[in-house]
Design a protein around this motif. Structure first.
Motif, PDB file in Angstrom:
ATOM      1  N   LEU A 206     -21.611 -12.803 -17.016  1.00 45.53           N
ATOM      2  CA  LEU A 206     -22.134 -12.713 -15.654  1.00 45.53           C
ATOM      3  C   LEU A 206     -22.803 -14.018 -15.222  1.00 45.53           C
ATOM      4  O   LEU A 206     -22.603 -14.485 -14.099  1.00 45.53           O
ATOM      5  CB  LEU A 206     -23.114 -11.544 -15.534  1.00 45.53           C
ATOM      6  N   LEU A 207     -23.606 -14.605 -16.091  1.00 41.96           N
ATOM      7  CA  LEU A 207     -24.300 -15.854 -15.759  1.00 41.96           C
ATOM      8  C   LEU A 207     -23.314 -16.935 -15.337  1.00 41.96           C
ATOM      9  O   LEU A 207     -23.559 -17.675 -14.384  1.00 41.96           O
ATOM     10  CB  LEU A 207     -25.146 -16.339 -16.935  1.00 41.96           C
ATOM     11  N   SER A 208     -22.174 -16.982 -16.008  1.00 44.26           N
ATOM     12  CA  SER A 208     -21.175 -18.016 -15.687  1.00 44.26           C
ATOM     13  C   SER A 208     -20.592 -17.833 -14.282  1.00 44.26           C
ATOM     14  O   SER A 208     -20.035 -18.771 -13.728  1.00 44.26           O
ATOM     15  CB  SER A 208     -20.047 -18.024 -16.723  1.00 44.26           C
ATOM     16  N   ARG A 209     -20.764 -16.646 -13.708  1.00 37.98           N
ATOM     17  CA  ARG A 209     -20.187 -16.368 -12.391  1.00 37.98           C
ATOM     18  C   ARG A 209     -21.123 -16.697 -11.232  1.00 37.98           C
ATOM     19  O   ARG A 209     -20.679 -16.720 -10.089  1.00 37.98           O
ATOM     20  CB  ARG A 209     -19.757 -14.906 -12.328  1.00 37.98           C
ATOM     21  N   TRP A 210     -22.425 -16.961 -11.530  1.00 45.03           N
ATOM     22  CA  TRP A 210     -23.337 -17.206 -10.406  1.00 45.03           C
ATOM     23  C   TRP A 210     -24.292 -18.379 -10.606  1.00 45.03           C
ATOM     24  O   TRP A 210     -24.787 -18.931  -9.621  1.00 45.03           O
ATOM     25  CB  TRP A 210     -24.160 -15.953 -10.078  1.00 45.03           C
ATOM     26  N   PHE A 211     -24.579 -18.767 -11.806  1.00 48.04           N
ATOM     27  CA  PHE A 211     -25.656 -19.742 -12.003  1.00 48.04           C
ATOM     28  C   PHE A 211     -25.263 -21.129 -11.510  1.00 48.04           C
ATOM     29  O   PHE A 211     -24.130 -21.560 -11.663  1.00 48.04           O
ATOM     30  CB  PHE A 211     -26.061 -19.819 -13.484  1.00 48.04           C
ATOM     31  N   GLY A 212     -26.232 -21.803 -10.950  1.00 45.58           N
ATOM     32  CA  GLY A 212     -26.051 -23.157 -10.431  1.00 45.58           C
ATOM     33  C   GLY A 212     -25.922 -23.123  -8.932  1.00 45.58           C
ATOM     34  O   GLY A 212     -25.402 -22.175  -8.351  1.00 45.58           O
ATOM     35  N   PRO A 213     -26.438 -24.159  -8.284  1.00 45.29           N
ATOM     36  CA  PRO A 213     -26.323 -24.204  -6.824  1.00 45.29           C
ATOM     37  C   PRO A 213     -24.859 -24.276  -6.389  1.00 45.29           C
ATOM     38  O   PRO A 213     -23.982 -24.631  -7.182  1.00 45.29           O
ATOM     39  CB  PRO A 213     -27.087 -25.468  -6.437  1.00 45.29           C
ATOM     40  N   VAL A 214     -24.609 -23.931  -5.131  1.00 43.78           N
ATOM     41  CA  VAL A 214     -23.262 -24.039  -4.585  1.00 43.78           C
ATOM     42  C   VAL A 214     -22.779 -25.471  -4.845  1.00 43.78           C
ATOM     43  O   VAL A 214     -23.497 -26.436  -4.634  1.00 43.78           O
ATOM     44  CB  VAL A 214     -23.256 -23.706  -3.082  1.00 43.78           C
ATOM     45  N   GLY A 215     -21.545 -25.584  -5.367  1.00 36.31           N
ATOM     46  CA  GLY A 215     -20.992 -26.887  -5.728  1.00 36.31           C
ATOM     47  C   GLY A 215     -21.085 -27.170  -7.213  1.00 36.31           C
ATOM     48  O   GLY A 215     -20.588 -28.188  -7.683  1.00 36.31           O
ATOM     49  N   PHE A 216     -21.713 -26.250  -7.957  1.00 32.51           N
ATOM     50  CA  PHE A 216     -21.806 -26.369  -9.416  1.00 32.51           C
ATOM     51  C   PHE A 216     -21.339 -25.072 -10.045  1.00 32.51           C
ATOM     52  O   PHE A 216     -21.446 -24.004  -9.454  1.00 32.51           O
ATOM     53  CB  PHE A 216     -23.248 -26.652  -9.862  1.00 32.51           C
ATOM     54  N   SER A 217     -20.833 -25.165 -11.257  1.00 27.83           N
ATOM     55  CA  SER A 217     -20.428 -23.982 -12.009  1.00 27.83           C
ATOM     56  C   SER A 217     -20.921 -24.134 -13.441  1.00 27.83           C
ATOM     57  O   SER A 217     -21.315 -25.220 -13.871  1.00 27.83           O
ATOM     58  CB  SER A 217     -18.911 -23.807 -11.964  1.00 27.83           C
ATOM     59  N   VAL A 218     -20.891 -23.021 -14.161  1.00 25.20           N
ATOM     60  CA  VAL A 218     -21.267 -23.005 -15.570  1.00 25.20           C
ATOM     61  C   VAL A 218     -20.082 -22.445 -16.346  1.00 25.20           C
ATOM     62  O   VAL A 218     -19.835 -21.227 -16.318  1.00 25.20           O
ATOM     63  CB  VAL A 218     -22.528 -22.148 -15.812  1.00 25.20           C
ATOM     64  N   PRO A 219     -19.311 -23.304 -17.001  1.00 28.13           N
ATOM     65  CA  PRO A 219     -18.182 -22.805 -17.788  1.00 28.13           C
ATOM     66  C   PRO A 219     -18.659 -21.840 -18.876  1.00 28.13           C
ATOM     67  O   PRO A 219     -19.629 -22.130 -19.587  1.00 28.13           O
ATOM     68  CB  PRO A 219     -17.576 -24.064 -18.391  1.00 28.13           C
ATOM     69  N   ARG A 220     -17.999 -20.702 -18.970  1.00 23.70           N
ATOM     70  CA  ARG A 220     -18.403 -19.668 -19.932  1.00 23.70           C
ATOM     71  C   ARG A 220     -18.501 -20.219 -21.352  1.00 23.70           C
ATOM     72  O   ARG A 220     -19.415 -19.860 -22.107  1.00 23.70           O
ATOM     73  CB  ARG A 220     -17.409 -18.495 -19.869  1.00 23.70           C
ATOM     74  N   GLU A 221     -17.598 -21.120 -21.732  1.00 25.12           N
ATOM     75  CA  GLU A 221     -17.596 -21.627 -23.110  1.00 25.12           C
ATOM     76  C   GLU A 221     -18.805 -22.497 -23.430  1.00 25.12           C
ATOM     77  O   GLU A 221     -19.073 -22.768 -24.600  1.00 25.12           O
ATOM     78  CB  GLU A 221     -16.296 -22.393 -23.406  1.00 25.12           C
ATOM     79  N   THR A 222     -19.597 -22.891 -22.416  1.00 23.24           N
ATOM     80  CA  THR A 222     -20.795 -23.700 -22.688  1.00 23.24           C
ATOM     81  C   THR A 222     -22.029 -22.840 -22.938  1.00 23.24           C
ATOM     82  O   THR A 222     -23.076 -23.369 -23.315  1.00 23.24           O
ATOM     83  CB  THR A 222     -21.110 -24.666 -21.521  1.00 23.24           C
ATOM     84  N   ILE A 223     -21.922 -21.525 -22.715  1.00 22.06           N
ATOM     85  CA  ILE A 223     -23.099 -20.649 -22.777  1.00 22.06           C
ATOM     86  C   ILE A 223     -23.308 -20.111 -24.181  1.00 22.06           C
ATOM     87  O   ILE A 223     -22.404 -19.553 -24.795  1.00 22.06           O
ATOM     88  CB  ILE A 223     -22.959 -19.476 -21.787  1.00 22.06           C
ATOM     89  N   ASP A 224     -24.546 -20.261 -24.654  1.00 14.43           N
ATOM     90  CA  ASP A 224     -24.955 -19.726 -25.955  1.00 14.43           C
ATOM     91  C   ASP A 224     -26.340 -19.114 -25.786  1.00 14.43           C
ATOM     92  O   ASP A 224     -27.283 -19.811 -25.404  1.00 14.43           O
ATOM     93  CB  ASP A 224     -24.981 -20.842 -27.002  1.00 14.43           C
TER      94      ASP A 224
END
Length: 145
Positions: free
Chosen positions: A32-50
């Protein structure tokens, strides 16, 4: 009394039209975090999350600019408090220092009132952080809808 260079605390109170458990999950579930975190114009690739969701556990991920994938911002935090569906607190670290961060989740009017506290900041950085969080929360609103 004058304010020192970095002694401002950012405080944001935000209402979400979703149950407290669902909002808390959006902060603690890597998918879920990978789908919303970061300001508009940024994303969080799921594989970077630990995540290691316990006191003393770590939270790590990388925000990546959608426009310039070489522009990245790592988030590295250690949890100091984990109270399921109620509170997350921790300390973020980066090359220039540390910062405290907490999220409180409250039932209110059929939804969830989130209280975020983060700092210390300089006045300029506090304004930029507020803008970034508000942009992120717009994405979270869409996810929770």
């Amino acid at each position: 009394m004058t304010e020192s260079a970095a002694d401002r605390e950012l405080v944001i109170t935000r209402m979400f039209n979703a149950p407290r458990e669902r909002v808390y999950q959006a902060f603690t579930d890597p998918d879920l975090l990978s789908r919303w975190f970061g300001p508009v114009g940024f994303s969080v690739p799921r594989e970077t999350i630990d995540f290691d969701m316990r006191v003393g556990g770590l939270q790590r991920f990388v925000m990546v600019s959608d426009e310039d994938p070489d522009f990245k911002s790592a988030v590295n935090a250690t949890f100091t408090e984990v109270a399921e569906n109620e509170r997350l607190s921790g300390t973020e670290t980066w090359e220039d220092g540390t910062m405290d961060l907490s999220f409180e989740f409250h039932d209110e009017d059929g939804g969830t009132r989130l209280v975020l506290r983060q700092g210390p900041y300089t006045e300029e950085m506090e304004a930029m952080a507020r803008e970034g969080w508000e942009s992120s929360f717009t994405k979270l609103d869409a996810l929770l809808a």
